[in-house]
Design a protein around this motif. Structure first.
Motif, PDB file in Angstrom:
ATOM      1  N   PHE A   6       0.810  -1.216  -0.026  1.00  0.00           N
ATOM      2  CA  PHE A   6      -0.051   0.076   0.007  1.00  0.00           C
ATOM      3  C   PHE A   6       0.608   1.404  -0.036  1.00  0.00           C
ATOM      4  CE2 PHE A   6      -1.704   3.431   2.676  1.00  0.00           C
ATOM      5  CZ  PHE A   6      -2.848   3.704   1.995  1.00  0.00           C
ATOM      6  N   GLY A   7       1.866   1.141   0.758  1.00  0.00           N
ATOM      7  CA  GLY A   7       2.701   2.433   0.768  1.00  0.00           C
ATOM      8  C   GLY A   7       3.537   2.620  -0.447  1.00  0.00           C
ATOM      9  N   LEU A   8       4.060   1.772  -1.114  1.00  0.00           N
ATOM     10  CA  LEU A   8       4.672   1.946  -2.390  1.00  0.00           C
ATOM     11  C   LEU A   8       3.861   2.440  -3.284  1.00  0.00           C
ATOM     12  CD1 LEU A   8       6.787  -1.285  -2.167  1.00  0.00           C
ATOM     13  CD2 LEU A   8       7.847   1.072  -2.402  1.00  0.00           C
ATOM     14  N   VAL A   9       2.682   2.015  -3.359  1.00  0.00           N
ATOM     15  CA  VAL A   9       1.717   2.464  -4.497  1.00  0.00           C
ATOM     16  C   VAL A   9       1.401   4.044  -3.941  1.00  0.00           C
ATOM     17  CG1 VAL A   9      -0.611   2.040  -5.529  1.00  0.00           C
ATOM     18  CG2 VAL A   9       0.914   0.146  -4.993  1.00  0.00           C
ATOM     19  N   SER A  10       0.736   4.192  -2.833  1.00  0.00           N
ATOM     20  CA  SER A  10       0.401   5.476  -2.391  1.00  0.00           C
ATOM     21  C   SER A  10       1.673   6.507  -2.360  1.00  0.00           C
ATOM     22  CB  SER A  10      -0.148   5.392  -1.122  1.00  0.00           C
ATOM     23  OG  SER A  10      -1.164   4.273  -1.099  1.00  0.00           O
ATOM     24  N   PHE A  11       2.816   6.286  -1.993  1.00  0.00           N
ATOM     25  CA  PHE A  11       3.763   7.304  -1.904  1.00  0.00           C
ATOM     26  C   PHE A  11       4.792   7.302  -3.161  1.00  0.00           C
ATOM     27  CE2 PHE A  11       2.494   6.111   2.497  1.00  0.00           C
ATOM     28  CZ  PHE A  11       1.983   7.393   2.861  1.00  0.00           C
TER      29      PHE A  11
END
Length: 378
Positions: free
Chosen positions: A262-267
């Motif tokens: 989630f973090g890699l996609v979002s940020f």
């Protein structure tokens, strides 16, 4: 005198493509023991070994070795903020960096008594991404297996320059502090290459099948911590959706590595891809199957999770697509029909009355024995 025609029987061509037996044998050891057992019965067989991975531990090495890459070191912080040296693969001719998040934030970086997903963070993963960016990588492929963290990429994002606030108070410590999150500030200048997140699970970020409830306990999360972590990641997802106008919490693989997907996609604008597919494409695996008669794969445990993107399922899928027989030799296997029927046969090391510890200790010998049984059937 009538001339006879001598017809030579072609040797059987076998491809061995297993994953590691976690806690017991590496993928190469697994493959070599299977090959030894096969040769005891089929001495003329032509046997090839291809090491494969699915986004979990070992992914970077498989790709780096196949593409003739080298290894580079960088200084990062471990899950508890201690300075360590991490390494990742660098394929110069492609300007490709291949790394695993567990190099910086993996369970292996902590003793069993140090496991605490409320404190553990992915800051070091962000430092690895920055190091590869400074190397002018055109692409970063990162495997999301073996994590000690459950922070949704909070630590990674902070390393990249994102700032998190509860009112005017900046949040920089415990993951549980994210329950108070109200806003996120983007860095003024952040330039990252294309990032591919290779995953071996399909879990979303939240809920009963999410990062916290499924994987949190193995990282040291007790029931009371699970509630706090779930609340923290829920608030993170809510604030990210409001701030960035995009919501990736339900994307398949968002829950990988404690929500790092989630973090890699979002940020970072990363793309989540099945790890097996990423590795198979990188090493040209499909072309290696085309000219063989039989494919043999394996892993430590064959169960429902195998179908979620693990190596044996990926190997079986490609083998079936090309019309090849495919067998699995594994540490242990569930009786799940859906799992077993993707193979032409499943051979287990586990024996009645044998403990898991004994199974792992005798893994090499049992692999050879099962390979001999399979060879006799072939």
């Amino acid at each position: 005198m009538t001339k006879g025609v001598t017809r030579r029987r072609c040797a059987m061509r076998i491809l061995i493509a297993p994953d590691k037996f976690k806690g017991s044998l590496g993928a190469r050891e697994v493959a070599e023991n299977i090959a030894t057992g096969l040769r005891d019965v089929l001495p003329d067989a032509k046997i090839d070994i291809v090491l494969i991975a699915d986004g979990g531990e070992g992914t970077a090495k498989v790709i780096c070795d196949a593409l003739d890459g080298s290894w580079v070191n960088c200084a990062v912080h471990d899950p508890l903020g201690r300075k360590i040296d991490a390494c990742y693969g660098w394929i110069r001719k492609r300007k490709l960096a291949v790394m695993e998040m567990n190099e910086a934030a993996g369970l292996h970086r902590l003793s069993e008594g140090e496991r605490d997903p409320l404190r553990a963070n992915t800051f070091g993963v962000g430092e690895m991404l920055l190091d590869a960016s400074h190397r002018v990588a055109g692409q970063i492929t990162i495997g999301l297996g073996g994590s000690a963290t459950n922070d949704g990429g909070f630590g990674m994002a902070r390393a990249l320059g994102f700032r998190f606030f509860a009112g005017e108070q900046e949040l920089t410590r415990a993951v549980s502090d994210l329950q108070k999150l109200t806003r996120i500030e983007r860095p003024n200048a952040l330039s990252l290459p294309k990032i591919i997140a290779a995953v071996d699970v399909r879990n979303p970020l939240l809920g009963e099948n999410g990062a916290t409830r499924v994987f949190g306990p193995q990282k040291g999360a007790s029931e009371d911590k699970i509630g706090k972590l779930e609340a923290a990641l829920t608030k993170l997802a809510d604030v990210v959706a409001k701030a960035f106008q995009e919501d990736f919490r339900d994307e398949q693989g968002a829950g990988a590595a404690g929500g790092l997907g989630f973090g890699l996609v979002s940020f970072c604008g990363a793309k989540i891809r099945p790890g097996f597919d990423v590795v198979a494409k990188s090493i040209g695996f499909e072309s290696k199957i085309k000219d063989v008669d039989v494919v043999i794969t394996g892993e430590g445990s064959l169960d429902r999770q195998t179908l979620e993107g693990k190596t044996p399922a990926g190997v079986a899928r490609l083998a079936r697509k090309l019309g090849k027989r495919v067998f699995a030799i594994v540490g242990r296997a569930s009786e799940d029909r859906q799992v077993r029927e993707i193979f032409d046969g499943v051979y287990e090391n586990a024996q009645p009355g044998m403990s898991e510890k004994e199974n792992m200790a005798c893994a090499a010998e049992l692999l050879r024995e099962n390979a001999r049984k399979l060879a006799k059937k072939l």
